[in-house]
Scaffold this motif. Sequence first.
Motif, PDB file in Angstrom:
ATOM      1  N   LYS A  17       0.821  -1.222   0.000  1.00 40.07           N
ATOM      2  CA  LYS A  17       0.000   0.000   0.000  1.00 40.07           C
ATOM      3  C   LYS A  17       0.852   1.268   0.000  1.00 40.07           C
ATOM      4  CE  LYS A  17      -3.934  -2.260   2.060  1.00 40.07           C
ATOM      5  NZ  LYS A  17      -4.972  -2.243   3.068  1.00 40.07           N
ATOM      6  N   ILE A  18       2.018   1.196  -0.654  1.00 39.83           N
ATOM      7  CA  ILE A  18       2.927   2.334  -0.735  1.00 39.83           C
ATOM      8  C   ILE A  18       2.870   2.952  -2.129  1.00 39.83           C
ATOM      9  CG2 ILE A  18       5.357   3.031  -0.700  1.00 39.83           C
ATOM     10  CD1 ILE A  18       5.797   1.059   1.558  1.00 39.83           C
ATOM     11  N   PHE A  19       2.686   4.262  -2.146  1.00 38.46           N
ATOM     12  CA  PHE A  19       2.766   5.041  -3.375  1.00 38.46           C
ATOM     13  C   PHE A  19       4.203   5.517  -3.528  1.00 38.46           C
ATOM     14  CE2 PHE A  19      -1.647   5.364  -2.163  1.00 38.46           C
ATOM     15  CZ  PHE A  19      -2.329   5.348  -3.372  1.00 38.46           C
ATOM     16  N   THR A  20       4.695   5.537  -4.757  1.00 37.88           N
ATOM     17  CA  THR A  20       6.041   6.024  -5.053  1.00 37.88           C
ATOM     18  C   THR A  20       5.946   7.053  -6.168  1.00 37.88           C
ATOM     19  OG1 THR A  20       7.006   3.900  -4.426  1.00 37.88           O
ATOM     20  CG2 THR A  20       8.368   5.342  -5.777  1.00 37.88           C
ATOM     21  N   VAL A  21       6.613   8.190  -5.965  1.00 42.61           N
ATOM     22  CA  VAL A  21       6.607   9.272  -6.949  1.00 42.61           C
ATOM     23  C   VAL A  21       8.046   9.684  -7.212  1.00 42.61           C
ATOM     24  CG1 VAL A  21       5.777  11.595  -7.479  1.00 42.61           C
ATOM     25  CG2 VAL A  21       4.403  10.087  -6.024  1.00 42.61           C
ATOM     26  N   ASN A  22       8.434   9.701  -8.486  1.00 36.31           N
ATOM     27  CA  ASN A  22       9.764  10.160  -8.863  1.00 36.31           C
ATOM     28  C   ASN A  22       9.680  11.666  -9.110  1.00 36.31           C
ATOM     29  OD1 ASN A  22      12.174  10.844 -10.173  1.00 36.31           O
ATOM     30  ND2 ASN A  22      12.365   8.804 -11.058  1.00 36.31           N
ATOM     31  N   LEU A  23       9.939  12.443  -8.059  1.00 34.98           N
ATOM     32  CA  LEU A  23       9.816  13.897  -8.141  1.00 34.98           C
ATOM     33  C   LEU A  23      10.752  14.495  -9.179  1.00 34.98           C
ATOM     34  CD1 LEU A  23       9.649  14.678  -4.327  1.00 34.98           C
ATOM     35  CD2 LEU A  23       7.733  14.605  -5.938  1.00 34.98           C
TER      36      LEU A  23
ATOM     37  N   ALA B 275       8.468   9.522   3.098  1.00 34.55           N
ATOM     38  CA  ALA B 275       9.931   9.459   3.044  1.00 34.55           C
ATOM     39  C   ALA B 275      10.422  10.020   1.717  1.00 34.55           C
ATOM     40  CB  ALA B 275      10.404   8.017   3.217  1.00 34.55           C
ATOM     41  N   LEU B 276      11.610  10.612   1.753  1.00 32.47           N
ATOM     42  CA  LEU B 276      12.278  11.130   0.555  1.00 32.47           C
ATOM     43  C   LEU B 276      13.700  10.586   0.524  1.00 32.47           C
ATOM     44  CD1 LEU B 276      11.361  14.917   0.762  1.00 32.47           C
ATOM     45  CD2 LEU B 276      10.822  13.412  -1.145  1.00 32.47           C
ATOM     46  N   ASN B 277      14.201  10.320  -0.681  1.00 31.51           N
ATOM     47  CA  ASN B 277      15.614   9.965  -0.761  1.00 31.51           C
ATOM     48  C   ASN B 277      16.356  10.986  -1.612  1.00 31.51           C
ATOM     49  OD1 ASN B 277      15.540   9.239  -3.515  1.00 31.51           O
ATOM     50  ND2 ASN B 277      15.353   7.060  -3.076  1.00 31.51           N
ATOM     51  N   THR B 278      17.662  10.849  -1.697  1.00 29.00           N
ATOM     52  CA  THR B 278      18.490  11.848  -2.381  1.00 29.00           C
ATOM     53  C   THR B 278      18.333  11.829  -3.897  1.00 29.00           C
ATOM     54  OG1 THR B 278      20.370  10.325  -2.376  1.00 29.00           O
ATOM     55  CG2 THR B 278      20.222  11.901  -0.553  1.00 29.00           C
ATOM     56  N   ASN B 279      17.640  10.842  -4.448  1.00 29.00           N
ATOM     57  CA  ASN B 279      17.359  10.802  -5.883  1.00 29.00           C
ATOM     58  C   ASN B 279      16.010  11.414  -6.224  1.00 29.00           C
ATOM     59  OD1 ASN B 279      19.706   9.489  -7.017  1.00 29.00           O
ATOM     60  ND2 ASN B 279      19.083   7.715  -5.836  1.00 29.00           N
ATOM     61  N   GLY B 280      15.336  11.984  -5.230  1.00 31.78           N
ATOM     62  CA  GLY B 280      14.039  12.610  -5.479  1.00 31.78           C
ATOM     63  C   GLY B 280      12.892  11.625  -5.523  1.00 31.78           C
ATOM     64  N   ILE B 281      13.036  10.494  -4.870  1.00 32.93           N
ATOM     65  CA  ILE B 281      11.963   9.503  -4.819  1.00 32.93           C
ATOM     66  C   ILE B 281      11.176   9.712  -3.527  1.00 32.93           C
ATOM     67  CG2 ILE B 281      11.356   7.059  -4.831  1.00 32.93           C
ATOM     68  CD1 ILE B 281      12.670   8.049  -7.444  1.00 32.93           C
ATOM     69  N   LEU B 282       9.894   9.982  -3.668  1.00 36.57           N
ATOM     70  CA  LEU B 282       8.987  10.185  -2.550  1.00 36.57           C
ATOM     71  C   LEU B 282       8.137   8.936  -2.386  1.00 36.57           C
ATOM     72  CD1 LEU B 282       7.295  12.059  -0.565  1.00 36.57           C
ATOM     73  CD2 LEU B 282       5.907  12.600  -2.573  1.00 36.57           C
ATOM     74  N   THR B 283       8.032   8.444  -1.160  1.00 36.90           N
ATOM     75  CA  THR B 283       7.128   7.326  -0.880  1.00 36.90           C
ATOM     76  C   THR B 283       6.220   7.718   0.273  1.00 36.90           C
ATOM     77  OG1 THR B 283       8.720   6.274   0.612  1.00 36.90           O
ATOM     78  CG2 THR B 283       8.717   5.530  -1.680  1.00 36.90           C
ATOM     79  N   TYR B 284       5.008   7.166   0.250  1.00 39.03           N
ATOM     80  CA  TYR B 284       4.046   7.449   1.313  1.00 39.03           C
ATOM     81  C   TYR B 284       2.903   6.447   1.256  1.00 39.03           C
ATOM     82  CZ  TYR B 284       1.352   9.605  -2.454  1.00 39.03           C
ATOM     83  OH  TYR B 284       0.673   9.827  -3.638  1.00 39.03           O
TER      84      TYR B 284
END
Length: 97
Positions: free
Chosen positions: A12-18, A66-75
């Motif tokens: 149930k995790i959404f992932t967005v490549n910001l 959560a955010l990582n240094t590659n601009g990947i947002l998960t929630y």
Amino acid sequence: SNTSYSYDSSTKIFTVNLYAIFSSQFSTPIVKSNIDAELTSFILPTATQYDYFVTYVDTNVFDQIALNTNGILTYKVKENSIIRNGSFMNIILKLNN
């Protein structure tokens, strides 16, 4: 067909490549003030050359952000949450030094 967004139904995790969304918007603007103007000469830094910040989030709706240094947002979206006018996130990209 947008590969910048995904949803894993098992976790149930959404992932967005910001970064992918940001770079796409700068590469292909929807409207231009000068029809002959191009952004192709605009040099876009790499994903890790930005710092990413979530400055607002509706905590009644979103969880485990959560955010990582590659601009990947998960929630996750909380179960039984009510989506309303304020159900969004503010996200800022800052060019790091």
